[in-house]
Design a protein around this motif. Structure first.
Motif, PDB file in Angstrom:
ATOM      1  N   ALA A 594      -7.860 -13.757 -31.601  1.00  0.00           N
ATOM      2  CA  ALA A 594      -6.668 -13.580 -32.420  1.00  0.00           C
ATOM      3  C   ALA A 594      -5.484 -13.594 -31.462  1.00  0.00           C
ATOM      4  N   ILE A 595      -4.532 -14.494 -31.677  1.00  0.00           N
ATOM      5  CA  ILE A 595      -3.442 -14.754 -30.732  1.00  0.00           C
ATOM      6  C   ILE A 595      -2.139 -14.300 -31.364  1.00  0.00           C
ATOM      7  N   LYS A 634     -16.006  -2.072 -26.661  1.00  0.00           N
ATOM      8  CA  LYS A 634     -17.057  -3.083 -26.563  1.00  0.00           C
ATOM      9  C   LYS A 634     -16.846  -4.229 -27.541  1.00  0.00           C
ATOM     10  N   ALA A 635     -15.955  -4.063 -28.491  1.00  0.00           N
ATOM     11  CA  ALA A 635     -15.795  -5.067 -29.537  1.00  0.00           C
ATOM     12  C   ALA A 635     -14.614  -5.993 -29.306  1.00  0.00           C
ATOM     13  N   THR A 675     -12.755 -11.174 -29.403  1.00  0.00           N
ATOM     14  CA  THR A 675     -13.828 -10.403 -30.026  1.00  0.00           C
ATOM     15  C   THR A 675     -15.175 -11.001 -29.664  1.00  0.00           C
ATOM     16  N   ASN A 676     -16.232 -10.343 -30.084  1.00  0.00           N
ATOM     17  CA  ASN A 676     -17.582 -10.798 -29.747  1.00  0.00           C
ATOM     18  C   ASN A 676     -18.063 -11.929 -30.649  1.00  0.00           C
ATOM     19  N   LYS A 697     -19.634 -12.029 -38.544  1.00  0.00           N
ATOM     20  CA  LYS A 697     -20.932 -11.949 -37.870  1.00  0.00           C
ATOM     21  C   LYS A 697     -21.013 -10.818 -36.860  1.00  0.00           C
ATOM     22  N   ALA A 698     -20.008  -9.978 -36.755  1.00  0.00           N
ATOM     23  CA  ALA A 698     -19.967  -8.946 -35.723  1.00  0.00           C
ATOM     24  C   ALA A 698     -20.651  -7.654 -36.141  1.00  0.00           C
ATOM     25  N   GLY A 699     -21.179  -7.555 -37.339  1.00  0.00           N
ATOM     26  CA  GLY A 699     -21.886  -6.351 -37.764  1.00  0.00           C
ATOM     27  C   GLY A 699     -20.935  -5.200 -38.005  1.00  0.00           C
ATOM     28  N   ALA A 700     -21.176  -4.050 -37.302  1.00  0.00           N
ATOM     29  CA  ALA A 700     -20.325  -2.873 -37.492  1.00  0.00           C
ATOM     30  C   ALA A 700     -18.910  -3.106 -36.993  1.00  0.00           C
TER      31      ALA A 700
END
Length: 890
Positions: A594-595, A634-635, A675-676, A697-700
């Motif tokens: 995200a920019i 971590k995200a 992001t992951n 798709k990043a889950g939590a």
């Protein structure tokens, strides 16, 4: 006068006691009552009235003071004084000395048995006879005599009452005094068979056992009982026997006294228990005065209500007569009494017209109405037979005549399956040649069976115009303004790759500045373009693919193998301009990033505020201001792009992009958030500092909330349900709307709890927008549904619209006007008038007003993005054909 009357009434028991005493002290003959000498007539009347009053109140006075008279006649006789005045009699009656003496006598009498009372009663051989007052008038002569009263026809004679009256004046103790010692059984309403196996029958008032009597009749066998009964009968015949009954409660035999036996005998014979009781006493005039109609008890009575109120029965009779007169069953002659019976008029009319043949209409046309209005079960007419057709003609056309093959086929079928049943069309030269129909009787019989045996049911058919069921909507011309025509087209420049492939660049997202002067678009090649709305001129272009490469080069966690691989073009999936007018920046999502882009379009004051907002993001280091132990560390990772001088590509990013405004300090990408997983959606908060990103798709970590002024991020959810597609903030409250494929959940960010879950009924949600009031949400899905939610009503859709032929790509509300639009892959944009009222009792008004077309369908993709102008009723659209259009209200 009232006081004297009361004294005369209450003194009756005392005088009655005196007379009883005189009778007991006299001889066998009944003594005469001595007259009371007085000079005044009032004294004579008082004595006679008191004497008659004592006769009427015999039962109560005799029963109360009977024991006292029998046991202590001398004391009562000594207290009597015929010369006492009315006032003295009233005082003596209620004195406390008499009560104390009576209590002492009763305490002495309690020690005696019932047999002693009987013995005392046996000594009283004198029959009591009470004088009765023959009339209620005053007498001028002397007082009443006992002989006169005894000679009355209603008086009790000594010969008739000699054998019974001596048992009738004993004191009648109440049920509470029958067991004064408390030796009786006090078990209450308890079944007695519970004590069959015990030697006692219960307990007395002192708690002692009530032992069963061994000599009672219950302990004897049947033979002993028969012998005892025979002995009792012989003794009774001899005159010295006694009647014995069994007391089951106390388990003992009780011998009845002669008084009790006499009471039972009189009750069985239907007479009163006391022979002295007079059931029909002489009437005593209770009024005082000469005229009883004027004075007395009934002098102040109100007049009856029926005397001055109309009768309801007469009202009902008049109503019935009027109804019969209206119906014609009676006439005025009957009401006036000229005719006693209406049958006389009917017979008279028949005599005048013996034939009775009057003309009448055979078919009036209202037979069915009369059958429907009559009383009883509803009339259901029989179904009518269809009229005969051309085949039943004696000279039918040739096409109705069957050939030989058809006749053979008809013979093989059942008569019910044949075209005309038993009938076979034939052609005759003339009508005289037509013979009798051979199946006429059979068909008539079957028709009668159908009418007789087949049940009928009344089916009502509603003749309703389908157009009347459609709700009446206002005309579209009355709901202006709304976009109607395409005015401006923004031409996207073609790159070398698109020229070779001979295909247009898809524009996937659009956003407009809060003042409505600038338009930003993002295409599938990762290029963000800034347009001028009024002229359609392209002002700036930023290739975000270069920004991604810079981020990957400065990312220490990237693998070397990934750095050497050639990059593929990635589309710009989402664009959002800062809603704050003072902040001239926007957000774009491409790939995993995200920019934050500075537009450089602000004035002197806005440029300073924008620089202050972006200062923390442009100077962020080591992944931003995120706590290392937090889940967001971590995200997501913040990376500054403003001061990268070591990279060559970094200089290419910021080169030749001066700000549009003369007061702007920077123009282009400022920082990057990595992001992951793939980042697909971004949304600002209304104040322009916080924004949310979505990575399905990043889950939590699918939903992350960021603060641009501090370059900080946080992960609000520890786990999520389903795959998150979209997220946006509430315009007024601290709520966050999170949309999965099928549901929309509303979370309270302060309380950290879910407030509501909206069930859309869609398979895959593709777009989401919240109304400016915050009470309405609109959702678009890939299964062609446009769902409107009213948060004040329920968690189910208020309206579900299916106007598009293909999947919906974008939906949204106008920030100022009551407009809503939806863009679909069918290449059309539907514009709706969506009025939301401040009155909570009034539902929103949704009216489709216009269908805008201007995009071609390319590879099953049509209109991909749609956004309203912030201040005008205009609409921007972008499609898969690479075109951007502006629709205005003309």
């Amino acid at each position: 006068m009232a006081r004297k009357t009361k004294s005369k009434t209450t003194s009756a028991p005392a005088k009655e006691t005196v007379q009883l005493t005189a009778e007991t002290e006299g001889d066998d003959a009944a003594p005469e009552v001595e007259p009371i000498d007085s000079e005044d007539d009032d004294d004579v009347d008082e004595a006679s009235e008191s004497q008659s009053q004592s006769e009427e109140e015999y039962d109560s006075a005799a029963e109360d003071d009977e024991g006292d008279d029998a046991n202590h006649p001398d004391e009562e006789s000594s207290d009597f004084d015929p010369e006492v005045s009315d006032e003295d009699e009233f005082e003596d009656q209620g004195s406390s000395d008499d009560d104390e003496d009576r209590l002492e006598r009763q305490m002495k009498d309690d020690d005696d048995d019932d047999e002693s009372d009987v013995e005392i009663l046996e000594e009283l051989d004198v029959v009591r006879s009470w004088p009765k007052e023959l009339t209620g008038k005053k007498r001028a002569g002397g007082p009443n005599s006992n002989a006169a009263s005894s000679s009355a026809p209603d008086a009790v004679t000594a010969a008739d009452a000699d054998t019974t009256a001596k048992w009738m004046h004993a004191d009648d103790l109440s049920s509470d005094d029958e067991d004064a010692d408390g030796a009786g059984n006090r078990i209450g309403r308890v079944p007695l068979h519970w004590y069959d196996d015990y030697d006692h029958i219960g307990y007395d008032a002192h708690g002692q056992r009530v032992v069963k009597s061994q000599s009672s009749s219950a302990s004897k066998d049947i033979l002993d009982r028969v012998i005892d009964a025979a002995d009792d009968l012989e003794a009774n015949a001899a005159g010295n026997g006694k009647f014995t009954v069994y007391d089951a409660l106390n388990a003992r035999d009780v011998a009845l006294t002669p008084r009790q036996v006499e009471l039972i005998r009189r009750l069985q014979s239907g007479a009163f228990a006391h022979p002295e009781h007079d059931a029909n006493p002489d009437y005593v005039a209770y009024f005082s005065g000469v005229d009883p109609e004027v004075s007395g008890l009934n002098s102040d009575r109100y007049e009856k209500k029926s005397r001055f109120q109309p009768s309801k029965w007469e009202k009902l009779q008049v109503r019935r007569l009027l109804h019969r007169l209206k119906c014609g069953s009676i006439n005025m002659d009957y009401l006036e009494g000229r005719v006693r019976d209406m049958n006389d008029l009917v017979s008279k009319s028949k005599d005048e017209d013996p034939s009775g043949d009057k003309p009448f209409l055979l078919w009036k046309g209202d037979e069915e109405d009369e059958l429907a209005l009559r009383k009883g079960p509803q009339h259901m007419p029989a179904p009518k037979l269809p009229p005969p057709g051309h085949a039943y003609s004696y000279n039918p056309p040739e096409e109705y005549l069957p050939n030989e093959q058809e006749l053979k086929e008809w013979e093989e079928l059942d008569p019910e399956d044949r075209p005309y049943g038993h009938f076979v069309p034939k052609k005759h030269p003339n009508l005289r040649s037509v013979g009798a129909y051979e199946h006429a009787v059979r068909e008539r019989f079957e028709r009668c069976l159908d009418l007789y045996l087949c049940p009928r049911a009344m089916k009502r058919r509603l003749n309703i115009d389908p157009e009347s069921l459609v709700p009446s909507l206002p005309k579209a011309s009355d709901l202006r303004p709304f976009p109607t025509a395409k005015v401006v087209a923004y031409e996207v420049p073609e790159t070398n790759a698109t020229k070779k492939e001979d295909a247009a660049v898809m524009v996937r997202c659009l956003t407009v500045s809060p003042d409505g002067q600038f338009l930003v678009s993002g295409d599938e090649n990762g290029v963000v373009r800034l347009w001028e709305v009024q002229t359609g001129r392209l002002l700036r272009s930023w290739d975000l693919m270069l920004v991604l490469s810079v981020g990957e080069e400065n990312d220490d966690q990237n693998d070397k193998s990934q750095q050497g691989e050639p990059q593929t073009k990635k589309p710009v999936s989402s664009l959002e301009w800062n809603p704050n007018r003072s902040h001239h920046c926007l957000l774009a999502t491409i790939g995993k990033c995200a920019i934050v882009i500075s537009t450089g379009t602000g004035g002197p004051d806005d440029s300073e505020l924008t620089d202050a907002l972006l200062s923390a993001a442009s100077a962020c280091k080591h992944g931003g201001n995120i706590a290392p132990e937090s889940r967001a560390a971590k995200a997501v990772k913040w990376t500054s792009l403003q001061h990268k001088k070591s990279s060559k590509s970094s200089s290419n990013v910021n080169a030749n992009t001066p700000p549009i405004s003369a007061y702007g300090t920077a123009s282009g990408p400022i920082c990057l958030l990595r992001t992951n997983r793939e980042c697909t959606h971004v949304q600002w908060h209304r104040k322009g500092d916080y924004f949310v990103t979505v990575s399905p798709k990043a889950g939590a970590a699918a939903v992350l909330i960021h603060q641009l002024s501090k370059a900080a991020s946080q992960q609000p959810f520890g786990k999520v349900k389903g795959e998150i597609q979209l997220a946006c903030f509430h315009p007024q409250k601290p709520f966050l709307f999170v949309a999965s494929k099928e549901h929309v959940r509303v979370y309270h960010l302060v309380k950290q709890m879910m407030v509501k879950r909206l069930m859309s009924g869609c398979r895959h949600i593709s777009s989401l927008d919240v109304h400016g009031s915050g009470d309405h949400v609109v959702v678009g899905s890939l299964d062609r549904r446009l769902v409107w939610f009213d948060l004040d009503l329920a968690n189910t859709p208020y309206k579900t619209l299916k106007y598009h032929e293909r999947a919906l790509r974008s939906v949204g509300f106008h920030p100022r006007y009551p407009l809503m639009a939806s863009a679909s892959d069918d290449g059309s944009i539907h514009v709706f008038h969506s009025m939301v009222y401040s009155d909570l009792m009034r539902n929103p008004l949704i009216v489709p007003v216009k269908v805008l077309r201007g995009h071609n369908v390319v590879n099953s993709l049509g209109t991909l993005a749609m956004v309203f102008h912030p201040t005008q009723p205009w609409l921007f659209s972008a499609g898969a054909d690479g075109k951007i259009h502006l629709f205005q209200d003309l």
